[in-house]
Design an enzyme around this catalytic site. Structure first.
Site, PDB file in Angstrom:
ATOM      1  CG  ASP A 455      -2.177  -0.819   0.948  1.00  0.00           C
ATOM      2  OD1 ASP A 455      -2.757  -0.664  -0.143  1.00  0.00           O
ATOM      3  OD2 ASP A 455      -2.556  -1.625   1.800  1.00  0.00           O
ATOM      4  CB  CYS A 502       4.248  -7.399   6.787  1.00  0.00           C
ATOM      5  SG  CYS A 502       3.132  -6.004   6.910  1.00  0.00           S
TER       6      CYS A 502
END
Ligand code: PEP
Ligand code: MG
Length: 573
Positions: A455, A502
């Site tokens: 993102d 992550c």
């Protein structure tokens, strides 16, 4: 041969099952007597979903244009309640024992025949409305259940325009050898789920659906992103050899399982796993991950028809936590919105879902859903090493507000004498540029950070992570992205917090090298990549990685950065 975006590694060879959303191409398949009830339940869910869709569209039209223009939607709504329409579909399923899509097609045909005989142009036009409505119902069946895999004989490779993350999560590994879609990118959640399930996949393959038919033989190379349709026997044999090599390489990697994830000059890099489903704990332990760095809990909520209860969630979290023993489990709270939706929980239509009511924003305005999840997580924390993480934090206040809710639940649980970890650690995902700039302040309130590069890239470069038409701009090597990552690491360390990555970047050795050199403490990735990254880490020197990262951070051109990293990689044995 088709070229697409490699989404999930592995080589699959098998026959095509082409999924088409067009009603006229819907195949008739006979269903068993015991499946009739399931098929009717599926129909009812799809009709309800369609009704909700139409109400939402109608409200939007009223808001945007006016109530007169929205009248047509009343006709749709009436039709959905009309026993002559829906009752007839049910009747065909029951009497002919056929799949729901085929039954709907039959009813549509009879309506179209009727409208064809009519001269009135207005009424004739209504037949198009009905076709549109039927398409929507079928799409809604597909959304919740792309294909009844149990009904299909043999194994196959799915070729489709698109698969939603929910579709992908439902794929039956014993039947589906792999999939190829026209839409999607490497960091779309569909690709992430494919990797989690270890199903080879290629996405963004333009034109594939109009160039194959069900039954064609296809070779799918998920590593390089190639699909070969009806290959010659020579090509087929080459790929069979390649498939053997791939499996052999995986066997060699398994030997690294017991060894530490440590560089040649003794820098330990924790290697954690990302999971979407409780069932993945098996592969996590199999690959000896140091812990679970990201549990994408939204997958507990999708592919069902109602919200999971606190008890259901508690049992899932508890199972995962107990199976992990003393190893940490970072449970991320619900990240719905963007490209992940719940059929039973409608978000009002949005122009830009990735910029809308997603993740922590959605939780903070649906407090009951949020509290229910937090209670379940806190209760599970009594059984192991649990940490909570909030997704998509954009401003510090969101984090503080979410933490306050946890404090309220802690008091509630204490009063009820229910056990939980009173010192549970609470962290934030760093995936929006604003929070990188505010990371110093956030660090004063958080226990750890985890960078969601998937993102962070999307929001930094203003490029939709699942849109293949702008995929070229979605660039892991972009110097702006790298500068933000470095800033987040510095803020964390200045405040004595550990920081992990992550996002998908963590699983690519080339990029992991850079992240390690920039100072990240932990990497979290799909379990299947852990041993590969561990093998790489054991071959590098931390000091050299720092030098490489320092050099890269002075560069201003993505191509230059990539080339330099590739050159440096060649020197690593
Ligand atoms: C990320 O954005 O990098 C991330 C790990 O979260 P998700 O992919 O689930 O959005
Ligand atoms: Mg994210």
């Amino acid at each position: 041969m088709f070229k697409g975006i490699p989404a999930s590694p592995g080589i699959a060879i098998g026959s095509v099952l082409l999924l088409s959303k067009k009603t006229e191409e819907i195949l008739k398949s006979k269903i068993t007597i015991s499946s009739v009830e399931d098929e009717i339940t599926k129909l009812k869910i799809a009709l309800e979903k369609t009704r909700n869709d139409i109400i939402a569209i109608k409200e939007k039209i009223i808001y945007d244009i006016g109530s007169k223009e929205a009248n047509i939607f009343d006709a749709y709504l009436q039709l959905l309640l009309d026993p002559g329409f829906t009752g007839k579909i049910e009747q065909i399923i029951k009497e002919q024992k056929v799949n729901i899509e085929f039954a709907i097609g039959q009813v549509l045909e009879s309506y179209l025949e009727f409208f064809n005989k009519i001269q009135d142009p207005y009424l004739k036009e209504r037949s198009r409305d009905i076709s549109g409505l039927v398409d929507r119902i079928i799409k809604n069946i597909s959304d919740s259940h792309i294909i009844d895999q149990k009904k299909m004989a043999g194994k196959f490779i799915i070729v489709a325009e698109d698969l939603t993350p929910a579709d992908t999560a439902e794929l039956d590994k014993t039947k589906v050898l792999g999939f190829i879609t026209e839409k999607g990118t490497q960091t779309s959640h569909t690709a992430i789920v494919a990797r989690a399930l270890e199903i080879p996949a290629i996405v963004g393959v333009r034109g594939i659906t109009s160039n194959v038919k069900t039954g064609d033989i296809v070779v799918l190379d998920g590593e390089r992103g190639f699909a070969v349709i009806n290959p010659s026997s020579k090509v087929l044999n080459t790929y069979k050899e390649e498939q053997k090599r791939y499996l052999a390489k995986n066997r060699i990697l398994k030997k690294l399982k017991k060894l530490a994830s440590i560089t040649k000059d003794n820098r330990k890099i924790e290697l954690n796993a990302n999971i979407e489903f409780a069932e993945e704990v098996g592969p996590v332990l199999e690959n000896n991950a140091d812990g679970i760095g990201l549990f994408r809990t939204e997958f507990i909520y999708i592919n069902r028809s109602n919200l999971p209860s606190e008890e259901e969630q508690f049992n899932i979290y508890k199972t995962v936590v107990q199976k992990m023993g003393k190893k940490p489990v970072v449970i991320r709270t619900l990240d719905i919105g963007g490209d992940k939706f719940l059929p039973y929980f409608k978000i009002p239509p949005e122009q830009n879902p990735f910029l809308g009511l997603r993740a922590i924003r959605l939780s903070l305005v649906n407090i009951n859903i949020f509290k229910c999840q937090l209670r379940a997580i806190l209760r599970a924390s009594a059984f192991g090493n649990v940490k909570i993480m909030f997704p998509m934090i954009t401003v510090v206040e969101e984090f503080i507000e979410a933490k306050k809710i946890i404090e309220e639940i802690k008091i509630e649980l204490k009063n009820k004498k229910i056990n939980f970890d009173e010192n549970i650690k609470i962290g934030a995902m760093i995936e929006v540029p604003s929070i990188v700039l505010l990371a110093d302040e956030l660090a004063k309130n958080a226990d750890f950070f985890s960078i969601g590069t998937n993102d962070l890239i999307q929001y930094t470069l203003a490029v939709d992570r699942s849109n293949e038409t702008v995929a070229k701009l979605y660039d892991h090597f972009n110097p702006a992205v790298l500068k933000l990552i470095k800033m987040a690491i510095e803020s964390a360390h200045k405040n004595n917090l550990k920081i992990s990555v992550c996002g998908e970047m963590a699983s690519d050795p080339l990029l992991a090298y850079l992240l390690i050199g920039m100072g990240v403490d932990e990497l979290s990735m799909n379990s299947a990549s852990i041993l590969n990254v561990k093998g790489f880490i054991r071959n590098i020197k931390f000091q050299e990685a720092i030098e490489v990262a320092d050099k890269v951070l002075k560069m201003n051109n993505s191509e230059e950065i990539k080339k330099y990293l590739q050159e440096r990689m060649k020197k690593i044995k």
